[in-house]
Write a protein that holds these residues in place. Structure first.
Motif, PDB file in Angstrom:
ATOM      1  N   PHE A   4      -3.950 -59.088  30.650  1.00 25.41           N
ATOM      2  CA  PHE A   4      -3.455 -59.607  29.127  1.00 25.41           C
ATOM      3  C   PHE A   4      -2.674 -60.679  29.953  1.00 25.41           C
ATOM      4  CE2 PHE A   4      -2.497 -55.232  28.533  1.00 25.41           C
ATOM      5  CZ  PHE A   4      -3.132 -55.342  26.984  1.00 25.41           C
ATOM      6  N   SER A   5      -3.327 -61.832  29.048  1.00 27.54           N
ATOM      7  CA  SER A   5      -3.180 -63.126  29.050  1.00 27.54           C
ATOM      8  C   SER A   5      -1.584 -63.332  28.695  1.00 27.54           C
ATOM      9  CB  SER A   5      -3.792 -64.087  28.347  1.00 27.54           C
ATOM     10  OG  SER A   5      -3.662 -65.373  28.271  1.00 27.54           O
ATOM     11  N   GLY A   6      -0.355 -64.132  29.472  1.00 31.40           N
ATOM     12  CA  GLY A   6       0.264 -64.694  28.812  1.00 31.40           C
ATOM     13  C   GLY A   6       0.687 -65.981  27.749  1.00 31.40           C
ATOM     14  N   ILE A   7      -0.469 -66.838  27.995  1.00 29.04           N
ATOM     15  CA  ILE A   7      -0.567 -67.835  27.418  1.00 29.04           C
ATOM     16  C   ILE A   7      -0.596 -68.349  26.092  1.00 29.04           C
ATOM     17  CG2 ILE A   7      -2.567 -70.074  27.405  1.00 29.04           C
ATOM     18  CD1 ILE A   7      -1.349 -70.159  29.741  1.00 29.04           C
ATOM     19  N   PRO A   8      -1.058 -66.775  24.801  1.00 30.40           N
ATOM     20  CA  PRO A   8      -0.796 -66.509  23.910  1.00 30.40           C
ATOM     21  C   PRO A   8       0.112 -66.730  23.367  1.00 30.40           C
ATOM     22  CG  PRO A   8      -2.422 -65.496  24.261  1.00 30.40           C
ATOM     23  CD  PRO A   8      -1.678 -65.812  25.007  1.00 30.40           C
ATOM     24  N   TYR A   9       1.368 -66.240  23.958  1.00 31.59           N
ATOM     25  CA  TYR A   9       2.977 -65.875  24.145  1.00 31.59           C
ATOM     26  C   TYR A   9       3.546 -67.849  24.668  1.00 31.59           C
ATOM     27  CZ  TYR A   9       1.532 -61.902  23.814  1.00 31.59           C
ATOM     28  OH  TYR A   9       0.654 -60.198  23.560  1.00 31.59           O
ATOM     29  N   ILE A  10       2.279 -67.674  25.222  1.00 30.84           N
ATOM     30  CA  ILE A  10       3.875 -69.585  25.610  1.00 30.84           C
ATOM     31  C   ILE A  10       3.774 -70.398  24.315  1.00 30.84           C
ATOM     32  CG2 ILE A  10       3.469 -71.633  26.348  1.00 30.84           C
ATOM     33  CD1 ILE A  10       4.813 -69.149  28.092  1.00 30.84           C
ATOM     34  N   TYR A  11       2.103 -70.074  24.073  1.00 30.81           N
ATOM     35  CA  TYR A  11       1.976 -71.596  22.339  1.00 30.81           C
ATOM     36  C   TYR A  11       3.189 -70.748  21.416  1.00 30.81           C
ATOM     37  CZ  TYR A  11      -2.354 -73.712  24.346  1.00 30.81           C
ATOM     38  OH  TYR A  11      -3.424 -74.512  25.401  1.00 30.81           O
ATOM     39  N   ALA A  12       2.960 -69.318  21.175  1.00 25.65           N
ATOM     40  CA  ALA A  12       3.634 -69.336  19.847  1.00 25.65           C
ATOM     41  C   ALA A  12       5.210 -69.672  20.417  1.00 25.65           C
ATOM     42  CB  ALA A  12       3.705 -67.424  20.273  1.00 25.65           C
ATOM     43  N   LEU A  13       5.997 -69.698  21.374  1.00 30.00           N
ATOM     44  CA  LEU A  13       6.751 -69.899  21.519  1.00 30.00           C
ATOM     45  C   LEU A  13       7.599 -71.298  21.048  1.00 30.00           C
ATOM     46  CD1 LEU A  13       9.940 -69.397  22.448  1.00 30.00           C
ATOM     47  CD2 LEU A  13       9.192 -70.747  24.709  1.00 30.00           C
ATOM     48  N   LEU A  14       6.121 -72.310  21.609  1.00 31.59           N
ATOM     49  CA  LEU A  14       6.208 -73.244  21.194  1.00 31.59           C
ATOM     50  C   LEU A  14       6.442 -73.914  19.794  1.00 31.59           C
ATOM     51  CD1 LEU A  14       6.432 -76.278  22.487  1.00 31.59           C
ATOM     52  CD2 LEU A  14       4.317 -76.444  23.038  1.00 31.59           C
ATOM     53  N   ASN A  15       5.269 -73.590  19.635  1.00 34.30           N
ATOM     54  CA  ASN A  15       4.811 -73.392  18.428  1.00 34.30           C
ATOM     55  C   ASN A  15       6.324 -72.888  17.392  1.00 34.30           C
ATOM     56  OD1 ASN A  15       3.524 -73.603  15.188  1.00 34.30           O
ATOM     57  ND2 ASN A  15       3.893 -71.485  15.481  1.00 34.30           N
ATOM     58  N   CYS A  16       6.666 -71.888  17.708  1.00 27.49           N
ATOM     59  CA  CYS A  16       8.218 -71.284  16.548  1.00 27.49           C
ATOM     60  C   CYS A  16       9.404 -72.093  16.922  1.00 27.49           C
ATOM     61  CB  CYS A  16       8.057 -69.784  17.206  1.00 27.49           C
ATOM     62  SG  CYS A  16       7.728 -69.240  16.555  1.00 27.49           S
ATOM     63  N   LEU A  17       9.232 -72.363  17.947  1.00 26.38           N
ATOM     64  CA  LEU A  17      10.723 -74.001  18.107  1.00 26.38           C
ATOM     65  C   LEU A  17      10.459 -74.697  17.428  1.00 26.38           C
ATOM     66  CD1 LEU A  17      11.248 -73.256  22.226  1.00 26.38           C
ATOM     67  CD2 LEU A  17      12.368 -73.049  20.165  1.00 26.38           C
ATOM     68  N   ILE A  18       9.352 -76.008  17.450  1.00 30.21           N
ATOM     69  CA  ILE A  18       8.830 -77.013  17.053  1.00 30.21           C
ATOM     70  C   ILE A  18       9.393 -76.499  15.375  1.00 30.21           C
ATOM     71  CG2 ILE A  18       6.893 -79.016  15.998  1.00 30.21           C
ATOM     72  CD1 ILE A  18       6.467 -78.166  19.426  1.00 30.21           C
ATOM     73  N   CYS A  19       8.330 -75.412  14.590  1.00 24.84           N
ATOM     74  CA  CYS A  19       8.048 -75.839  13.341  1.00 24.84           C
ATOM     75  C   CYS A  19       9.558 -75.057  12.689  1.00 24.84           C
ATOM     76  CB  CYS A  19       7.499 -73.927  13.218  1.00 24.84           C
ATOM     77  SG  CYS A  19       5.711 -74.682  12.975  1.00 24.84           S
ATOM     78  N   ALA A  20      10.279 -74.018  13.530  1.00 28.41           N
ATOM     79  CA  ALA A  20      11.967 -74.198  13.168  1.00 28.41           C
ATOM     80  C   ALA A  20      12.569 -75.600  12.805  1.00 28.41           C
ATOM     81  CB  ALA A  20      12.407 -73.159  14.548  1.00 28.41           C
ATOM     82  N   TRP A  21      12.596 -76.312  13.586  1.00 28.48           N
ATOM     83  CA  TRP A  21      13.015 -77.850  13.642  1.00 28.48           C
ATOM     84  C   TRP A  21      12.281 -78.514  12.468  1.00 28.48           C
ATOM     85  CZ3 TRP A  21      17.132 -79.658  15.858  1.00 28.48           C
ATOM     86  CH2 TRP A  21      17.274 -81.318  16.073  1.00 28.48           C
ATOM     87  N   TYR A  22      10.930 -78.811  12.374  1.00 30.48           N
ATOM     88  CA  TYR A  22      10.411 -78.987  10.682  1.00 30.48           C
ATOM     89  C   TYR A  22      10.726 -78.313  10.025  1.00 30.48           C
ATOM     90  CZ  TYR A  22       6.697 -80.595   7.883  1.00 30.48           C
ATOM     91  OH  TYR A  22       6.621 -80.875   6.244  1.00 30.48           O
ATOM     92  N   GLY A  23      11.536 -77.574   9.746  1.00 28.23           N
ATOM     93  CA  GLY A  23      12.002 -76.436   8.162  1.00 28.23           C
ATOM     94  C   GLY A  23      13.028 -76.988   8.236  1.00 28.23           C
ATOM     95  N   CYS A  24      14.136 -78.511   9.546  1.00 27.21           N
ATOM     96  CA  CYS A  24      15.616 -77.989   9.080  1.00 27.21           C
ATOM     97  C   CYS A  24      15.230 -79.247   7.816  1.00 27.21           C
ATOM     98  CB  CYS A  24      16.095 -78.574  10.279  1.00 27.21           C
ATOM     99  SG  CYS A  24      16.168 -77.231  11.778  1.00 27.21           S
ATOM    100  N   PRO A  25      16.520 -79.144   6.977  1.00 30.99           N
ATOM    101  CA  PRO A  25      16.900 -80.015   5.742  1.00 30.99           C
ATOM    102  C   PRO A  25      16.362 -81.220   6.524  1.00 30.99           C
ATOM    103  CG  PRO A  25      18.209 -78.227   6.218  1.00 30.99           C
ATOM    104  CD  PRO A  25      17.715 -78.392   7.649  1.00 30.99           C
ATOM    105  N   PHE A  26      17.321 -81.973   7.632  1.00 27.76           N
ATOM    106  CA  PHE A  26      17.052 -82.606   7.921  1.00 27.76           C
ATOM    107  C   PHE A  26      15.449 -83.468   8.650  1.00 27.76           C
ATOM    108  CE2 PHE A  26      19.146 -80.698  10.828  1.00 27.76           C
ATOM    109  CZ  PHE A  26      18.469 -80.584  11.869  1.00 27.76           C
ATOM    110  N   ILE A  27      14.831 -83.135   8.880  1.00 33.27           N
ATOM    111  CA  ILE A  27      13.360 -83.023   8.488  1.00 33.27           C
ATOM    112  C   ILE A  27      12.522 -83.051   7.957  1.00 33.27           C
ATOM    113  CG2 ILE A  27      11.365 -82.907   9.697  1.00 33.27           C
ATOM    114  CD1 ILE A  27      13.296 -83.492  11.697  1.00 33.27           C
TER     115      ILE A  27
END
Length: 235
Positions: A48-71
């Motif tokens: 099993f590869s752990g890379i997809p979960y690393i990508y997913a974590l980075l994506n979730c953090l940045i997308c959560a930041w993008y959805g903030c009202p001041f962004i």
């Protein structure tokens, strides 16, 4: 026809797509649980590869930041779903690191630290951009890029499937949830006129279809292969 194209109708469609996206995303977040139960039970990450979960974590953090009202405007559903997703992905990564062999453990730990460092630099740096439109564009392009990377990360697993002719290491529900979530947020982005949402999720929809097609193709091949020895021994 006028009622169908009214702002209220579009808003209702957008909210429905956003809620559906949140539901399917939750399915995506919990779908790796059987995989990590196996890892915990066997005390090994196997192939099993752990890379997809690393990508997913980075994506979730940045997308959560993008959805903030001041962004960005009116994307709270994007922030909520990705905040929950970040917690799930971090939990999976910790379990993976705990049970991985030394080489993988060091690699994944370094990648995890890199993700937190990169996100901190992006978040803090964006706050220094006083032009709100420019801030929106910068974080929007970054969220789009990481989302595409997340959807593309299973390509390595798909390569393993083709090489081994087995779908053992590509969980079906993970592929299905990815397809459903990306399709829902594709519609959400279209209704919200937000290319930073509908473009990457459109690509995710196409890649999700590819994963499902690959799964069914090699799953059928595997079943046929399992039946053949039984027929021969019976004869």
């Amino acid at each position: 026809m006028a009622a169908l194209s009214s702002p209220q109708t579009f808003e209702a469609y957008k909210q429905a797509a956003g809620v559906a996206g949140n539901i399917f995303a939750f399915g995506l977040f919990v779908s790796p649980i059987p995989t990590f139960r196996r890892i915990i039970r066997n005390k090994s990450t196997e192939q099993f590869s752990g890379i997809p979960y690393i990508y997913a974590l980075l994506n979730c953090l940045i997308c959560a930041w993008y959805g903030c009202p001041f962004i960005s405007y009116d994307n709270v559903l994007v922030t909520t779903v990705n905040s929950v997703g970040a917690v799930f992905q971090l939990s999976y990564i910790v379990i993976y690191i705990t049970h991985a062999e030394k080489t993988k453990k060091c690699k994944m730990s370094a990648l995890l630290l890199a993700v937190f460092g990169l996100f901190a630099a992006i978040a803090i740096g964006s706050l220094f951009v006083t032009d709100l439109e420019l801030r929106h564009l910068i974080i929007g392009f970054l969220s789009c890029a990481t989302l595409i990377s997340m959807f593309a990360s299973p390509l390595s697993v798909m390569n393993v499937v083709i090489q081994t002719r087995s779908v053992e290491f590509m969980p079906f529900y993970l592929s299905l949830s990815t397809f459903l979530m990306s399709t829902a947020f594709l519609l959400y982005g279209l209704f919200n006129y937000d290319p930073f949402i509908y473009v990457p999720n459109g690509i995710g929809t196409v890649l999700g279809i590819g994963q499902l097609a690959l799964y069914f193709y090699y799953n059928d091949k595997s079943k046929q292969g399992n039946r053949e020895p039984l027929i021969e021994s019976f004869a």
